[in-house]
Design an enzyme around this catalytic site. Sequence first.
Site, PDB file in Angstrom:
ATOM      1  N   TYR A 146      54.315  18.905 -76.767  1.00 35.49           N
ATOM      2  CA  TYR A 146      54.940  17.969 -77.712  1.00 35.49           C
ATOM      3  C   TYR A 146      53.871  17.242 -78.533  1.00 35.49           C
ATOM      4  O   TYR A 146      53.943  17.179 -79.773  1.00 35.49           O
ATOM      5  CB  TYR A 146      55.791  16.968 -76.937  1.00 35.49           C
ATOM      6  CG  TYR A 146      56.377  15.841 -77.749  1.00 35.49           C
ATOM      7  CD1 TYR A 146      57.474  16.058 -78.579  1.00 35.49           C
ATOM      8  CD2 TYR A 146      55.864  14.550 -77.659  1.00 35.49           C
ATOM      9  CE1 TYR A 146      58.027  15.017 -79.310  1.00 35.49           C
ATOM     10  CE2 TYR A 146      56.415  13.509 -78.379  1.00 35.49           C
ATOM     11  CZ  TYR A 146      57.501  13.750 -79.198  1.00 35.49           C
ATOM     12  OH  TYR A 146      58.032  12.711 -79.921  1.00 35.49           O
ATOM     13  N   LYS A 150      53.118  17.534 -82.639  1.00 39.05           N
ATOM     14  CA  LYS A 150      53.089  16.367 -83.520  1.00 39.05           C
ATOM     15  C   LYS A 150      51.731  16.252 -84.227  1.00 39.05           C
ATOM     16  O   LYS A 150      51.653  15.903 -85.408  1.00 39.05           O
ATOM     17  CB  LYS A 150      53.379  15.095 -82.714  1.00 39.05           C
ATOM     18  CG  LYS A 150      54.813  14.952 -82.250  1.00 39.05           C
ATOM     19  CD  LYS A 150      55.750  14.685 -83.412  1.00 39.05           C
ATOM     20  CE  LYS A 150      57.145  14.308 -82.946  1.00 39.05           C
ATOM     21  NZ  LYS A 150      58.062  13.991 -84.070  1.00 39.05           N
TER      22      LYS A 150
END
Length: 325
Positions: A146, A150
Amino acid sequence: MKVLILGAGGFLGGRLARALARRGTLRGRPITGLALADVAPPPMPEAPFPVESLKIDIADPASVAARIAPGTDVIFHLAAIVSAHAEEDLDAGMAVNMGGSLNVFERCRALGSCPVLVFASSIAVYGGAVPDPVTDATFLNPQTSYGTQKAVAELLLNDYSRRGLVDGRGLRLPSISVRPGRPNRAASAFMSGIFREPLSGQEAICPVGSDFAHYYLGPRRCVENLIRAAELEAAALGQNRCMTMPGRRWTIGQMIAAMTEVAGAAPARLIRWEPQPEIERIVSGWRDDIRADRALALGLTADDSFADNIRQFLEDDLPGGPVVS
C-alpha cells in the site's frame, strides 16, 4: 467552478462533499457543479448548485475518462484500496492505487486544462531504516505494498505537475480517528474501532499494546485541510508537490484516557486486548515521530487534543451520546 470527488462514497469523501455543499465556494469562486464518483453511486448532499452521483471503475481508463469531464477545475482523488487489503491482494492494490492514479493523471493530461488535483497519499510511504524525526525531506521507504503504491503515485503527481499537466498537491494523511460506520480492511481500522464500538456500547478488540504510538488526525480537521490544500496557489508549493498533513502523536493508552475523560470509564471496559501478529507486523513498520512543518507553514492544522476528536465523533456521528452498558 466544477469539482469532482473520486472516492466520494467513502466517509471522508462524503464529509468533503457535504462541506463543499455548505461552503458553496472554492478557490474564491462559486461552485457551479459537484460530481461525486465511486464504485457505487455515492449519496448526494443538498447543495445550492447541481450535484451528480456517478459510478466509476478507477482501474479502467475508459471509465475514468468518462467521469472526468472537460471543464473540471478541481479534482479530489481519495479513491483507494486500503492498507491490509492491498497487502493481501497485490493485484487489486496495483490496479487501483497505482494504475487508477495513473489513469486519473492521464485523463487530466488529455484534458489539457491543468486542473487542480488534490491526492490523498498516506504516511505509509515512510518506514524502514530512516532516522527520526520523519520530515518532508525524509526519503520514502515504504514497508508495505500500500505504501509503495502511494509513493509511486506521489512521484507521478510531482512529474505531471512539473510538466504542467496537472496542478497537483499530495497530502500524506495520518490515521484518521474516530471513523464512523463499519470497520474497513485497513490495518489501522482498530484505531477507530476501539473508540467507536465502546462508545456505542459494543465490545472492541485492540490488537496492540497500550504503549503503541501513532500519528493521528480527526475527520473534521482532515476535511478542512483537504479544502485548504485545494486553495493553495501553485507558487507556494514549489518543486515538491507532496507533504505530510499535520497530525498528533498519541499512544493507545493516551487516547483511551481521553475517551474516559469525555465519556466516563464504562466504554474503556469494553476493550479486549488480544494481540494480532499480522496487524502488528504491518503497523509496526509505520513511523510515528512525524513533523509536518511544511504543511503547517502553508496553513494546514492539527487537532488540539484527542479528547476533541472524541467530542466531535459524539456530535457528528453519535448524537445520542455514549451508550453506557
